[in-house]
Design an enzyme around this catalytic site. Structure first.
Site, PDB file in Angstrom:
ATOM      1  N   LYS B  61     -13.049   8.921  -2.601  1.00  0.00           N
ATOM      2  CA  LYS B  61     -12.410   8.497  -1.350  1.00  0.00           C
ATOM      3  C   LYS B  61     -13.457   8.215  -0.275  1.00  0.00           C
ATOM      4  O   LYS B  61     -14.438   8.948  -0.167  1.00  0.00           O
ATOM      5  CB  LYS B  61     -11.507   9.666  -0.901  1.00  0.00           C
ATOM      6  CG  LYS B  61     -10.783   9.456   0.384  1.00  0.00           C
ATOM      7  CD  LYS B  61      -9.413   8.893   0.175  1.00  0.00           C
ATOM      8  CE  LYS B  61      -8.730   8.589   1.504  1.00  0.00           C
ATOM      9  NZ  LYS B  61      -8.537   7.169   1.734  1.00  0.00           N
ATOM     10  N   ASN B  85      -0.803  -0.556   1.670  1.00  0.00           N
ATOM     11  CA  ASN B  85      -1.078   0.753   2.247  1.00  0.00           C
ATOM     12  C   ASN B  85      -1.747   0.616   3.594  1.00  0.00           C
ATOM     13  O   ASN B  85      -2.468  -0.354   3.849  1.00  0.00           O
ATOM     14  CB  ASN B  85      -1.939   1.597   1.302  1.00  0.00           C
ATOM     15  CG  ASN B  85      -3.420   1.375   1.522  1.00  0.00           C
ATOM     16  OD1 ASN B  85      -4.001   1.937   2.444  1.00  0.00           O
ATOM     17  ND2 ASN B  85      -4.025   0.534   0.688  1.00  0.00           N
ATOM     18  N   ALA B  86      -1.468   1.597   4.432  1.00  0.00           N
ATOM     19  CA  ALA B  86      -2.174   1.728   5.704  1.00  0.00           C
ATOM     20  C   ALA B  86      -2.460   3.212   5.897  1.00  0.00           C
ATOM     21  O   ALA B  86      -1.989   3.852   6.828  1.00  0.00           O
ATOM     22  CB  ALA B  86      -1.336   1.173   6.854  1.00  0.00           C
ATOM     23  N   ILE B  87      -3.221   3.757   4.939  1.00  0.00           N
ATOM     24  CA  ILE B  87      -3.539   5.184   4.989  1.00  0.00           C
ATOM     25  C   ILE B  87      -4.400   5.480   6.221  1.00  0.00           C
ATOM     26  O   ILE B  87      -4.242   6.507   6.872  1.00  0.00           O
ATOM     27  CB  ILE B  87      -4.295   5.628   3.703  1.00  0.00           C
ATOM     28  CG1 ILE B  87      -3.498   5.256   2.448  1.00  0.00           C
ATOM     29  CG2 ILE B  87      -4.608   7.122   3.739  1.00  0.00           C
ATOM     30  CD1 ILE B  87      -2.140   5.868   2.331  1.00  0.00           C
ATOM     31  N   CYS B 146     -12.452  -2.286   4.948  1.00  0.00           N
ATOM     32  CA  CYS B 146     -11.106  -1.738   5.002  1.00  0.00           C
ATOM     33  C   CYS B 146     -10.321  -2.385   6.134  1.00  0.00           C
ATOM     34  O   CYS B 146     -10.794  -2.449   7.269  1.00  0.00           O
ATOM     35  CB  CYS B 146     -11.123  -0.231   5.216  1.00  0.00           C
ATOM     36  SG  CYS B 146      -9.450   0.438   5.231  1.00  0.00           S
ATOM     37  N   ILE B 207     -12.789  -7.104  -5.104  1.00  0.00           N
ATOM     38  CA  ILE B 207     -12.474  -7.214  -3.693  1.00  0.00           C
ATOM     39  C   ILE B 207     -11.803  -5.933  -3.182  1.00  0.00           C
ATOM     40  O   ILE B 207     -11.237  -5.175  -3.979  1.00  0.00           O
ATOM     41  CB  ILE B 207     -11.506  -8.422  -3.427  1.00  0.00           C
ATOM     42  CG1 ILE B 207     -10.221  -8.284  -4.222  1.00  0.00           C
ATOM     43  CG2 ILE B 207     -12.189  -9.710  -3.671  1.00  0.00           C
ATOM     44  CD1 ILE B 207      -9.145  -9.324  -3.928  1.00  0.00           C
ATOM     45  N   THR B 209      -8.736  -4.664  -0.405  1.00  0.00           N
ATOM     46  CA  THR B 209      -7.352  -5.141  -0.303  1.00  0.00           C
ATOM     47  C   THR B 209      -7.227  -6.389   0.569  1.00  0.00           C
ATOM     48  O   THR B 209      -8.034  -6.628   1.462  1.00  0.00           O
ATOM     49  CB  THR B 209      -6.460  -4.049   0.293  1.00  0.00           C
ATOM     50  OG1 THR B 209      -7.021  -3.624   1.537  1.00  0.00           O
ATOM     51  CG2 THR B 209      -6.335  -2.877  -0.655  1.00  0.00           C
TER      52      THR B 209
END
Lengths: 270, 322
Positions: B61, B85-87, B146, B207, B209
């Site tokens: 991570k 996702n938008a962690i 990100c 790549i 996201t």
């Protein structure tokens, strides 16, 4: 704690109501280690759409290696799962998450005194409570002194499940939205009379129902454990997608839950 | 630095077991299948389900200088053959990573690559410096891509000069093999790859996201609290494959392919397109056995094709055009 990824055969498929199904699967590893309140991640189809597994709490768990899942068809994933047939193989990962706990004695469900516990289930939130009820029954409790409150939209969704709690000796009170059986209205309406005598409340169901149950429990200073439902991608603490608001910041439902002490969570939000 | 416990990549395959070894700059891997950052936690989450020793490498991570709590829920939503996702880069921060996570990771036989991210060039450099002499860290992967950070971080991954500055800063702070992870949210991915290659990267991975969104028509609200998020999964594979192919044609550094890889065939597509290795991402969520199955599937493919060494098939795509 052990977790398994297993392809599990569907042994039976019961339609309990128009859109409510119960699947029983051969899942020996999961059945041997699961505690009430834990869940499994289910691959509803072998294809890529839907992509993600769906989390289901373990509804029943048998000594011969079977487990049951109870679910209502609400979307693409549950619709595909409902169409699976006896003999089909379904990929499961579990058991995941924590479970309900007895009063400070781990998962043995021994209690500090003889006061009753109360199980409150709404809709498909009833699913993990039957596993819990069976475990409590096995621990030798006098289940006739405990309370089970079950709520749903109509009688159809409640009858077979209520009987299973009754068969274990629990007195069961019902509430339905349409009044087709039991109290017409909401579960928390039934709780005020019971709460002063209760040592511990376990609840699972719609968020609004649990929020009201928690408020009543907090006013009566009765400990309450809630089992939460949320969207998850992995169920194992890797995606970090399943957060909800806790009192001390965000908490992860899959690893820190799905069962929480109600006091850990922030109920005023949402 | 811990000695890498693995076979040499230079072995020639003998008998029926092909040599899957690959080299990513100075980083030597016994097979080309890694787990992508953000999809495999800190590895321990999968220890009951996955034989961690069969992975080519584990990428943990993304780690920032300070702990990050991440974005408010809901953070994930499923889309057709993919997920958004938008962690928000939730992580424990570099110091707690070193003290709390590395002791476990160090014991694993697979190399551990640490993905790092910062809000400023200085932060990238500082994280790299702190990780440089930590035993068990085999390489760094620099996340400049990100989509879920607000503090101008997107510029690191979309402006070649900024990407180069971050790369130079990390290079200056670390002796470790350096992989830079590229964003697909750019007009020309080759420009980005050239920029970080010239700035000292040992390899590029791509790549990350694709920026996307999803809407609930009933509530007329976005499905993610952050409104937009990063799209991953099989839905993005053709885009990823195209970009990997373009970059592999254009630069001489090793390329690591990422994007919707679920099966050995997916991985082989990327290898044929020029990737020296691949990362399995979203598939870890829905099929924890995916990475292991891909290693086995690649082995079977090489045997069927009569190939002794994986490296011999890398970049062997026949396009029929000059």
């Amino acid at each position: 704690m052990s977790e398994f990824q297993q392809k599990c055969s569907i042994l039976s498929r019961d339609r309990l109501a128009f859109d409510v199904f119960r699947l029983t699967l051969q899942a020996p590893g999961i059945a041997a280690t699961a505690c009430p309140g834990q869940f499994v991640m289910v691959r509803v189809s072998d294809g890529l759409d839907p992509l993600l597994r769906r989390p289901f709490s373990i509804h029943r768990c048998f000594a011969d290696g079977r487990i049951s899942l109870l679910f209502k068809v609400i979307g693409k994933g549950t619709e595909l799962l409902a169409r699976r047939c006896i003999g089909d193989q379904v990929d499961l990962v579990g058991p995941l998450g924590n479970g309900f706990v007895g009063n400070g004695v781990g998962n043995g469900f021994e209690f500090s005194d003889d006061r009753p516990v109360c199980l409150i289930g709404g809709g498909m939130g009833i699913a993990p409570l039957l596993f819990l009820a069976e475990q409590l029954h096995k621990s030798g409790r006098e289940t006739e002194k405990d309370h089970v409150l079950l709520g749903a939209r109509t009688q159809d969704e409640l009858t077979p499940l209520a009987d299973e709690f009754s068969n274990l000796g629990y007195p069961v009170q019902l509430a339905t939205d349409d009044g087709s059986v039991g109290h017409k209205g909401f579960i928390p309406d039934l709780l005020d009379f019971i709460l002063p005598t209760v040592e511990q409340v376990y609840t699972c169901g719609p968020h609004l129902m649990m929020k009201n149950v928690v408020r009543q429990c907090q006013q009566a200073e009765v400990p309450c454990q809630v089992s939460l439902e949320t969207h998850m991608a992995c169920g194992m603490g890797a995606c970090l997608g399943c957060t909800v608001n806790g009192k001390k910041g965000l908490v992860h439902v899959c690893k820190q839950g799905p069962v929480f002490d109600a006091d850990q969570l922030e109920w005023s939000l949402e | 630095m811990k000695e890498l416990r693995m076979e040499s990549a230079g072995n020639t395959g003998r008998g029926s077991t092909p040599d899957l070894g690959v080299q990513i700059g100075p980083l030597v891997l016994r097979n080309p299948v890694m787990t992508a950052s953000g999809t495999f936690g800190y590895a321990r989450e999968f220890e009951n389900l996955v034989d961690l020793a069969q992975l080519g490498a584990i990428i943990v991570k993304g780690i920032s200088l300070h702990p990050k709590p991440g974005n408010p829920p809901p953070r994930i939503v499923e889309t057709a053959c993919g997920m958004l996702n938008a962690i928000g880069l939730e992580n424990v921060g570099v110091d707690r990573f070193i003290s709390g996570k590395m002791p476990y990771l160090y014991k694993l036989s697979s190399p551990v690559v640490v993905n790092i991210l910062g809000d400023s060039v200085e932060e990238y450099s500082e994280i790299a410096r702190r990780l440089d002499r930590v035993e068990g860290v085999a390489a760094l992967e620099v996340n400049i891509s990100c989509p879920n950070v607000k503090k101008g971080g997107v510029a690191f991954g979309t402006v070649p000069e900024m990407a180069a500055r971050v790369t130079e800063a990390v290079r200056g702070g670390s002796r470790l093999p350096l992989i830079v992870k590229l964003s697909p949210n750019v007009t020309d991915i080759v420009l980005m790859a050239r920029a970080v290659a010239d700035a000292g990267a040992d390899a590029v991975s791509l790549i990350n996201t694709l920026i996307g969104m999803a809407i609930d028509p009933i509530s007329r609200s976005p499905r993610l609290a952050n409104v937009i998020g990063g799209l991953s999964g099989p839905a993005i594979k053709p885009v990823a494959l195209r970009m990997v192919w373009q970059v592999a044609q254009a630069i001489s550094l090793p390329v690591i392919g990422i994007g919707g890889i679920t099966t050995a065939n997916d991985a082989l597509e990327f290898l044929l397109a020029g990737a020296s290795a691949v990362q399995v991402g979203t598939a870890n969520f829905y099929d924890p056995s995916a990475a292991g199955n891909i290693v086995q599937g690649i082995t079977a493919y090489l045997q069927e094709q009569g190939e002794d060494r994986l490296v011999d098939i890398v970049g062997t795509l026949q396009t029929g055009i000059d």
